[in-house]
Design a protein around this motif. Structure first.
Motif, PDB file in Angstrom:
ATOM      1  N   TYR A  66      -1.476 -15.880  -4.523  1.00 52.54           N
ATOM      2  CA  TYR A  66      -2.597 -15.096  -4.007  1.00 52.54           C
ATOM      3  C   TYR A  66      -3.127 -14.111  -5.042  1.00 52.54           C
ATOM      4  N   ASP A  67      -2.216 -13.420  -5.737  1.00 51.63           N
ATOM      5  CA  ASP A  67      -2.644 -12.415  -6.714  1.00 51.63           C
ATOM      6  C   ASP A  67      -1.454 -12.098  -7.617  1.00 51.63           C
ATOM      7  N   TYR A  68      -1.695 -11.310  -8.653  1.00 48.75           N
ATOM      8  CA  TYR A  68      -0.593 -10.901  -9.519  1.00 48.75           C
ATOM      9  C   TYR A  68      -0.727  -9.432  -9.875  1.00 48.75           C
ATOM     10  N   LEU A  69       0.425  -8.806 -10.125  1.00 53.76           N
ATOM     11  CA  LEU A  69       0.508  -7.391 -10.478  1.00 53.76           C
ATOM     12  C   LEU A  69       1.039  -7.274 -11.898  1.00 53.76           C
ATOM     13  N   LEU A  70       0.394  -6.445 -12.696  1.00 51.60           N
ATOM     14  CA  LEU A  70       0.817  -6.285 -14.084  1.00 51.60           C
ATOM     15  C   LEU A  70       1.732  -5.074 -14.244  1.00 51.60           C
ATOM     16  N   LYS A  71       2.777  -5.263 -15.083  1.00 48.58           N
ATOM     17  CA  LYS A  71       3.653  -4.148 -15.441  1.00 48.58           C
ATOM     18  C   LYS A  71       3.011  -3.374 -16.588  1.00 48.58           C
ATOM     19  N   PRO A  72       3.199  -2.049 -16.648  1.00 46.21           N
ATOM     20  CA  PRO A  72       3.859  -1.224 -15.625  1.00 46.21           C
ATOM     21  C   PRO A  72       2.998  -1.127 -14.369  1.00 46.21           C
ATOM     22  N   LEU A  73       3.658  -1.158 -13.219  1.00 47.21           N
ATOM     23  CA  LEU A  73       2.930  -1.179 -11.961  1.00 47.21           C
ATOM     24  C   LEU A  73       2.176   0.128 -11.739  1.00 47.21           C
ATOM     25  N   ILE A  74       0.925   0.004 -11.329  1.00 47.96           N
ATOM     26  CA  ILE A  74       0.093   1.163 -10.989  1.00 47.96           C
ATOM     27  C   ILE A  74       0.066   1.264  -9.467  1.00 47.96           C
ATOM     28  N   PRO A  75       0.578   2.353  -8.902  1.00 55.67           N
ATOM     29  CA  PRO A  75       0.710   2.442  -7.434  1.00 55.67           C
ATOM     30  C   PRO A  75      -0.534   2.049  -6.659  1.00 55.67           C
ATOM     31  N   ASN A  76      -1.720   2.539  -7.079  1.00 50.53           N
ATOM     32  CA  ASN A  76      -2.936   2.219  -6.331  1.00 50.53           C
ATOM     33  C   ASN A  76      -3.270   0.725  -6.372  1.00 50.53           C
ATOM     34  N   GLU A  77      -2.975   0.093  -7.523  1.00 48.60           N
ATOM     35  CA  GLU A  77      -3.217  -1.344  -7.637  1.00 48.60           C
ATOM     36  C   GLU A  77      -2.255  -2.122  -6.738  1.00 48.60           C
ATOM     37  N   VAL A  78      -1.002  -1.676  -6.715  1.00 47.91           N
ATOM     38  CA  VAL A  78      -0.017  -2.334  -5.843  1.00 47.91           C
ATOM     39  C   VAL A  78      -0.452  -2.213  -4.390  1.00 47.91           C
ATOM     40  N   LYS A  79      -0.830  -1.006  -3.990  1.00 47.22           N
ATOM     41  CA  LYS A  79      -1.240  -0.777  -2.593  1.00 47.22           C
ATOM     42  C   LYS A  79      -2.446  -1.632  -2.233  1.00 47.22           C
ATOM     43  N   ARG A  80      -3.420  -1.691  -3.158  1.00 46.19           N
ATOM     44  CA  ARG A  80      -4.622  -2.486  -2.888  1.00 46.19           C
ATOM     45  C   ARG A  80      -4.264  -3.968  -2.715  1.00 46.19           C
ATOM     46  N   THR A  81      -3.448  -4.481  -3.637  1.00 46.46           N
ATOM     47  CA  THR A  81      -3.090  -5.900  -3.589  1.00 46.46           C
ATOM     48  C   THR A  81      -2.306  -6.234  -2.321  1.00 46.46           C
ATOM     49  N   ILE A  82      -1.338  -5.380  -1.983  1.00 40.86           N
ATOM     50  CA  ILE A  82      -0.518  -5.638  -0.794  1.00 40.86           C
ATOM     51  C   ILE A  82      -1.364  -5.538   0.468  1.00 40.86           C
ATOM     52  N   ALA A  83      -2.245  -4.532   0.529  1.00 42.21           N
ATOM     53  CA  ALA A  83      -3.102  -4.376   1.704  1.00 42.21           C
ATOM     54  C   ALA A  83      -4.034  -5.579   1.860  1.00 42.21           C
ATOM     55  N   ASN A  84      -4.615  -6.055   0.746  1.00 43.96           N
ATOM     56  CA  ASN A  84      -5.488  -7.227   0.810  1.00 43.96           C
ATOM     57  C   ASN A  84      -4.700  -8.469   1.226  1.00 43.96           C
ATOM     58  N   GLY A  85      -3.477  -8.591   0.698  1.00 44.78           N
ATOM     59  CA  GLY A  85      -2.632  -9.724   1.066  1.00 44.78           C
ATOM     60  C   GLY A  85      -2.274  -9.698   2.545  1.00 44.78           C
ATOM     61  N   ALA A  86      -1.970  -8.502   3.047  1.00 44.60           N
ATOM     62  CA  ALA A  86      -1.643  -8.361   4.467  1.00 44.60           C
ATOM     63  C   ALA A  86      -2.831  -8.755   5.339  1.00 44.60           C
ATOM     64  N   GLU A  87      -4.029  -8.349   4.909  1.00 49.86           N
ATOM     65  CA  GLU A  87      -5.238  -8.705   5.661  1.00 49.86           C
ATOM     66  C   GLU A  87      -5.450 -10.219   5.650  1.00 49.86           C
ATOM     67  N   GLU A  88      -5.183 -10.852   4.507  1.00 52.71           N
ATOM     68  CA  GLU A  88      -5.314 -12.304   4.406  1.00 52.71           C
ATOM     69  C   GLU A  88      -4.342 -13.007   5.354  1.00 52.71           C
ATOM     70  N   ILE A  89      -3.117 -12.493   5.429  1.00 54.68           N
ATOM     71  CA  ILE A  89      -2.117 -13.084   6.334  1.00 54.68           C
ATOM     72  C   ILE A  89      -2.568 -12.961   7.782  1.00 54.68           C
TER      73      ILE A  89
END
Length: 396
Positions: free
Chosen positions: A100-123
């Motif tokens: 679905y998507d990928y997260l780059l290290k070092p993880l940026i909290p806002n990017e993680v939150k955005r990706t997870i929230a979008n993924g949750a909405e997709e589910i």
């Protein structure tokens, strides 16, 4: 509740990711984590997640190899990968595996939150589409279905009954013919007489001797309506001898209909094979089970407890237990467990327990990771454990 499984071979990164997920408003539950792909692949079949978040490079099995195995076995799992900049191109090729998507290290909290929230909405969107597809498939064979909505947005409350006539069948048994040819019409007519404003569908269950009755209401039911509903279930139950029926708790919206239907059949099967009396009302039975879960967590909060532990102790599936507990207490089991632990940690950090060493508090309340405990404690109280103790001692 969206189930998430984390795979990351760096302990600090795994802890940080878990803390970020716990901080989101989205209803997520971390149902497992592993430090490598092989360990994850051994654990996931016990409780398949909705979302898999995995590092791309790990010793042994890589994240991409893990995703290929998981999505082949569980196509509905939504994979998200974590990669370093050196693996950027490698990560992009993973999109061919329906990542679905990928997260780059070092993880940026806002990017993680955005990706997870979008993924949750997709589910959630996928689940809703599954429900819509399910209804489209069953409506044509429902008896005299009235005013079938194009979507389910006009229905705010659902009640479901799962009915089995005769023995519960299994995959190695042949289906049997309907006990009474007009059962579906009789059940639908009874519902219409008592609740003319409701939508009613009587649809096939898993086998030919099983039926599912789905009632949809434009608003929540009053006490008087609940009494009428009990009369309806009793009337339907008496239509056919040797019938077992389980009835759901109220469902707000349609998102959990399919899950509830599966839970009801599991509950039905367990009741029949345990020789429990044939009339069984889900809401009464599950409240008792939820109370037992609560008592178990209160009594054992000071030792590690996972969802798998609860499943093994109570002999029900993880999904069923989570659904039952949330219906009774409006909170996920592990979140409730953490609330108990934090409350006891505050007591151990108070001036009444000044002899308790700060470093021992997390272990005494059941946490195996002191860093995760500290983050969770600060999230819940606004202070670190050491700050909380200092304030408690200064308040004397």
């Amino acid at each position: 509740m969206i189930k998430v499984f984390l795979v990351e071979d760096e302990q600090l990164l795994l802890n940080g990711l878990a803390a970020l997920l716990h901080s989101l408003d989205t209803e997520l539950e971390i149902t497992g984590y592993a430090y490598d792909g092989q360990e994850a692949w051994e654990m996931i079949p016990k409780n398949p997640p909705d979302m898999l978040i995995t590092d791309i490079r790990m010793p042994g099995m890589t994240g991409l190899e893990l995703i290929e195995l998981v999505t082949a076995a569980y196509p509905d799992v939504l994979p998200i990968i974590i990669s370093g900049y050196a693996d950027f191109e490698y990560a992009r090729t993973s999109l061919r595996l329906n990542v679905y998507d990928y997260l780059l290290k070092p993880l940026i909290p806002n990017e993680v939150k955005r990706t997870i929230a979008n993924g949750a909405e997709e589910i959630e969107n996928r689940k809703k589409q599954n429900i819509d597809d399910y209804f489209r498939n069953i409506f044509p064979i429902s008896p005299k279905t009235r005013n079938v909505p194009a979507g389910l947005q006009n229905i705010n409350c659902f009640r479901i009954a799962y009915i089995c006539i005769g023995p519960i069948l299994s995959e190695d048994c042949l289906g049997i013919l309907d006990a009474i040819p007009h059962f579906k019409d009789q059940a639908a007519a009874g519902a219409h007489d008592l609740f003319p404003e409701a939508q009613c569908w009587v649809v096939p269950g898993k086998y030919a001797n099983e039926y599912i009755i789905i009632l949809g209401f434009p608003s929540s039911l009053s006490d008087a309506s609940e009494e009428s509903l009990s009369q309806l279930w009793e009337k339907i139950y008496l239509l056919i001898p040797n019938t077992t029926m389980v009835v759901s708790c109220p469902l707000d919206g349609s998102n959990h209909i399919l899950e509830e239907i599966m839970n009801l059949r599991t509950f039905l099967k367990q009741h029949i094979t345990s020789d429990i009396p044939h009339t069984s009302y889900y809401e009464y039975e599950t409240k008792n089970l939820a109370d037992q879960m609560k008592e178990y967590m209160v009594s054992n909060y000071n030792r590690p407890i996972s969802l798998n532990d609860l499943s093994e102790h109570f002999h029900y599936s993880i999904g069923y237990l989570c659904s039952v507990f949330r219906a009774a207490y409006q909170v996920a089991p592990l979140r409730y467990l953490n609330q108990i632990r934090i409350a006891n940690a505050k007591y151990l950090l108070s001036d009444q327990n000044r002899d308790t060493l700060l470093k021992d508090v997390s272990t005494l309340v059941g946490f195996t990771d002191p860093f995760y405990f500290s983050r969770l404690f600060k999230k819940e109280t606004g202070m670190s454990p050491s700050e909380y103790r200092r304030n408690a001692l200064n308040a004397e």
